[in-house]
Design a protein around this motif. Sequence first.
Motif, PDB file in Angstrom:
ATOM      1  N   LYS A 105       0.804  -1.199   0.188  1.00 46.86           N
ATOM      2  CA  LYS A 105      -0.036   0.104   0.066  1.00 46.86           C
ATOM      3  C   LYS A 105       0.929   1.235  -0.038  1.00 46.86           C
ATOM      4  O   LYS A 105       0.666   2.225  -0.426  1.00 46.86           O
TER       5      LYS A 105
ATOM      6  N   TYR B  34       2.278   1.750   9.060  1.00 44.11           N
ATOM      7  CA  TYR B  34       2.213   1.699  10.703  1.00 44.11           C
ATOM      8  C   TYR B  34       2.223   0.391  11.539  1.00 44.11           C
ATOM      9  O   TYR B  34       1.999   0.230  12.841  1.00 44.11           O
TER      10      TYR B  34
ATOM     11  N   ASN C 227      -8.906  -4.820   2.059  1.00 44.66           N
ATOM     12  CA  ASN C 227      -9.392  -4.177   0.939  1.00 44.66           C
ATOM     13  C   ASN C 227      -8.122  -3.301   0.395  1.00 44.66           C
ATOM     14  O   ASN C 227      -7.292  -2.720   1.306  1.00 44.66           O
TER      15      ASN C 227
HETATM   16  N1  NAP Z   1     -17.051  11.826   8.044  1.00 50.26           N
HETATM   17  C1  NAP Z   1     -17.397  11.330   6.951  1.00 50.26           C
HETATM   18  O1  NAP Z   1     -18.483  12.072   6.472  1.00 50.26           O
HETATM   19  C2  NAP Z   1     -16.794  10.182   6.336  1.00 50.26           C
HETATM   20  C3  NAP Z   1     -17.241   9.697   5.157  1.00 50.26           C
HETATM   21  C4  NAP Z   1     -16.529   8.763   4.417  1.00 50.26           C
HETATM   22  C5  NAP Z   1     -15.667   7.894   5.275  1.00 50.26           C
HETATM   23  N2  NAP Z   1     -15.407   8.244   6.585  1.00 50.26           N
HETATM   24  C6  NAP Z   1     -14.086   7.609   7.268  1.00 50.26           C
HETATM   25  O2  NAP Z   1     -13.280   7.854   6.461  1.00 50.26           O
HETATM   26  C7  NAP Z   1     -12.095   6.736   6.804  1.00 50.26           C
HETATM   27  C8  NAP Z   1     -11.759   5.846   5.715  1.00 50.26           C
HETATM   28  O3  NAP Z   1     -12.877   5.329   4.764  1.00 50.26           O
HETATM   29  P1  NAP Z   1     -12.762   4.582   3.483  1.00 50.26           P
HETATM   30  O4  NAP Z   1     -14.001   4.678   2.636  1.00 50.26           O
HETATM   31  O5  NAP Z   1     -11.561   5.654   2.585  1.00 50.26           O
HETATM   32  O6  NAP Z   1     -12.111   3.121   3.542  1.00 50.26           O
HETATM   33  P2  NAP Z   1     -10.936   2.572   2.885  1.00 50.26           P
HETATM   34  O7  NAP Z   1      -9.701   3.369   3.473  1.00 50.26           O
HETATM   35  O8  NAP Z   1     -10.926   2.394   1.410  1.00 50.26           O
HETATM   36  O9  NAP Z   1     -10.723   1.356   3.762  1.00 50.26           O
HETATM   37  C9  NAP Z   1     -10.690   1.074   4.934  1.00 50.26           C
HETATM   38  C10 NAP Z   1      -9.117   1.189   5.289  1.00 50.26           C
HETATM   39  O10 NAP Z   1      -8.974   1.355   6.828  1.00 50.26           O
HETATM   40  C11 NAP Z   1      -7.695   0.871   7.388  1.00 50.26           C
HETATM   41  N3  NAP Z   1      -8.101   0.184   8.799  1.00 50.26           N
HETATM   42  C12 NAP Z   1      -8.868  -0.805   8.896  1.00 50.26           C
HETATM   43  N4  NAP Z   1      -8.981  -1.081  10.143  1.00 50.26           N
HETATM   44  C13 NAP Z   1      -8.027  -0.357  10.722  1.00 50.26           C
HETATM   45  C14 NAP Z   1      -7.701  -0.228  12.066  1.00 50.26           C
HETATM   46  N5  NAP Z   1      -7.971  -1.018  13.176  1.00 50.26           N
HETATM   47  N6  NAP Z   1      -6.726   0.728  12.367  1.00 50.26           N
HETATM   48  C15 NAP Z   1      -6.089   1.267  11.521  1.00 50.26           C
HETATM   49  N7  NAP Z   1      -6.625   1.295  10.140  1.00 50.26           N
HETATM   50  C16 NAP Z   1      -7.328   0.480   9.783  1.00 50.26           C
HETATM   51  C17 NAP Z   1      -7.347  -0.315   6.365  1.00 50.26           C
HETATM   52  O11 NAP Z   1      -6.148   0.376   5.870  1.00 50.26           O
HETATM   53  P3  NAP Z   1      -4.735   0.176   6.136  1.00 50.26           P
HETATM   54  O12 NAP Z   1      -4.321  -1.405   5.506  1.00 50.26           O
HETATM   55  O13 NAP Z   1      -3.924   1.118   5.474  1.00 50.26           O
HETATM   56  O14 NAP Z   1      -4.887   0.015   7.673  1.00 50.26           O
HETATM   57  C18 NAP Z   1      -8.596  -0.169   5.382  1.00 50.26           C
HETATM   58  O15 NAP Z   1      -8.106  -0.822   4.117  1.00 50.26           O
HETATM   59  C19 NAP Z   1     -12.945   5.789   7.859  1.00 50.26           C
HETATM   60  O16 NAP Z   1     -12.603   5.961   9.115  1.00 50.26           O
HETATM   61  C20 NAP Z   1     -14.580   6.210   7.358  1.00 50.26           C
HETATM   62  O17 NAP Z   1     -15.468   5.948   8.598  1.00 50.26           O
HETATM   63  C21 NAP Z   1     -15.852   9.305   7.217  1.00 50.26           C
END
Ligand code: NAP
Length: 339
Positions: free
Chosen positions: A184, A200, A325
């Motif tokens: 990644k 990390y 993913n």
């Molecule tokens: N506030 C809002 O309106 C809003 C809208 C959309 C998304 N979000 C938030 O944005 C963040 C990313 O969402 P995304 O849709 O882009 O998902 P994403 O990054 O495509 O997939 C989730 C990723 O989070 C990491 N992860 C999973 N479990 C973890 C853990 N225990 N500790 C650290 N990292 C972990 C993993 O990457 P690694 O292998 O790199 O750890 C995983 O591939 C999420 O927190 C989501 O809830 C917020």
Amino acid sequence: MPRPVNRQIVLRSRPVGMPKPGDFELVESRLPAPKDGEILSRTLYLSLDPYMRGRISGARSYAQSVEIGQVIVGATVGEVLESKHPDFAKGDIVQGYSGWQSHGVAAGGTVRKLDPRQAPVSTALGVLGMPGMTAYVGLLDIGRPKPGETVVVSAASGAVGSAVGQIAKMKGARAVGIAGSQDKCDYVVGELGFDACVNYKTGDLPAALRAACPSGIDVYFENVGGDVLRAVMTLLNQNARIPLCGLISEYNATESTPGPSLLPLLFNRALVQGFIVSDHMSRMGDFLKDCGGWVREGRLKHREDIVTGLEKAPEAFIGLLQGKNFGKLLVRVGQDPSK
Ligand SMILES: NC(=O)c1ccc[n+]([C@@H]2O[C@H](COP(=O)([O-])OP(=O)(O)OC[C@H]3O[C@@H](n4cnc5c(N)ncnc54)[C@H](OP(=O)(O)O)[C@@H]3O)[C@@H](O)[C@H]2O)c1
């Protein structure tokens, strides 16, 4: 002619900790006919997103929980099969919210027509959809990076994080990612053009982050929380901004997680602002104009991680919560006619 059968994944039990396949159940039902003002679509792509973990829990949040026996919520791209709404015709491709099911009936006002000539329709769930818009408003309206500043983003290879770093670069900032594997990190630097990326899961995170951010951190786009946030906090510069977007490391927690010290926020007069993308819909036009243009010019790259078959959704979603993913996670539910 008998109406088609609708395949649905419903919530069978509320997960405790990490969800299990048995918390979900595949059921079949007869499809209702659309009424006046509604459309019937077949799902082409289902978006799997971290927020769904909150929706299937009973805990209070900013949105209503899915009840036991209900179809899991989710954004979808579908092809219109029948329309009783004047703005839509059979064969149109639309972005809507059918959830985890093969077909959906929706009011015409709740879906958006897509133009497959502008971009592949699946991007309406990723880089040109909710995750891309989250990156755009969170970074530009809350993070407000200036040229030369250092922007750090966690979950950097994911749907939101990958766009954050690339937009930060376009605004003249230094972009540093944090991600969960060497592959990644290589992608984030080599393909997306971030200046650095820290894994990390290996080694000494605070030391590696310090080396990657010799001038400290001006904007931290927070997606994960926990140890990663703790390491970032020690490097905040004065007047740092933290768009608090997500805390995925806490979504499966069964007890309260020990938090980082908040003293650096005080010392550095830092701004932490939680935000929910749906409160920023007035920025949709700017987002689609800017990010759509950047995608077409090849300046905003994106990666999709597509699994095939609605029945794979639970396993894929559990994988998302474990970092399995690599890119925007989608389920291919039906054949995309625009491909
Ligand atoms: N506030 C809002 O309106 C809003 C809208 C959309 C998304 N979000 C938030 O944005 C963040 C990313 O969402 P995304 O849709 O882009 O998902 P994403 O990054 O495509 O997939 C989730 C990723 O989070 C990491 N992860 C999973 N479990 C973890 C853990 N225990 N500790 C650290 N990292 C972990 C993993 O990457 P690694 O292998 O790199 O750890 C995983 O591939 C999420 O927190 C989501 O809830 C917020």
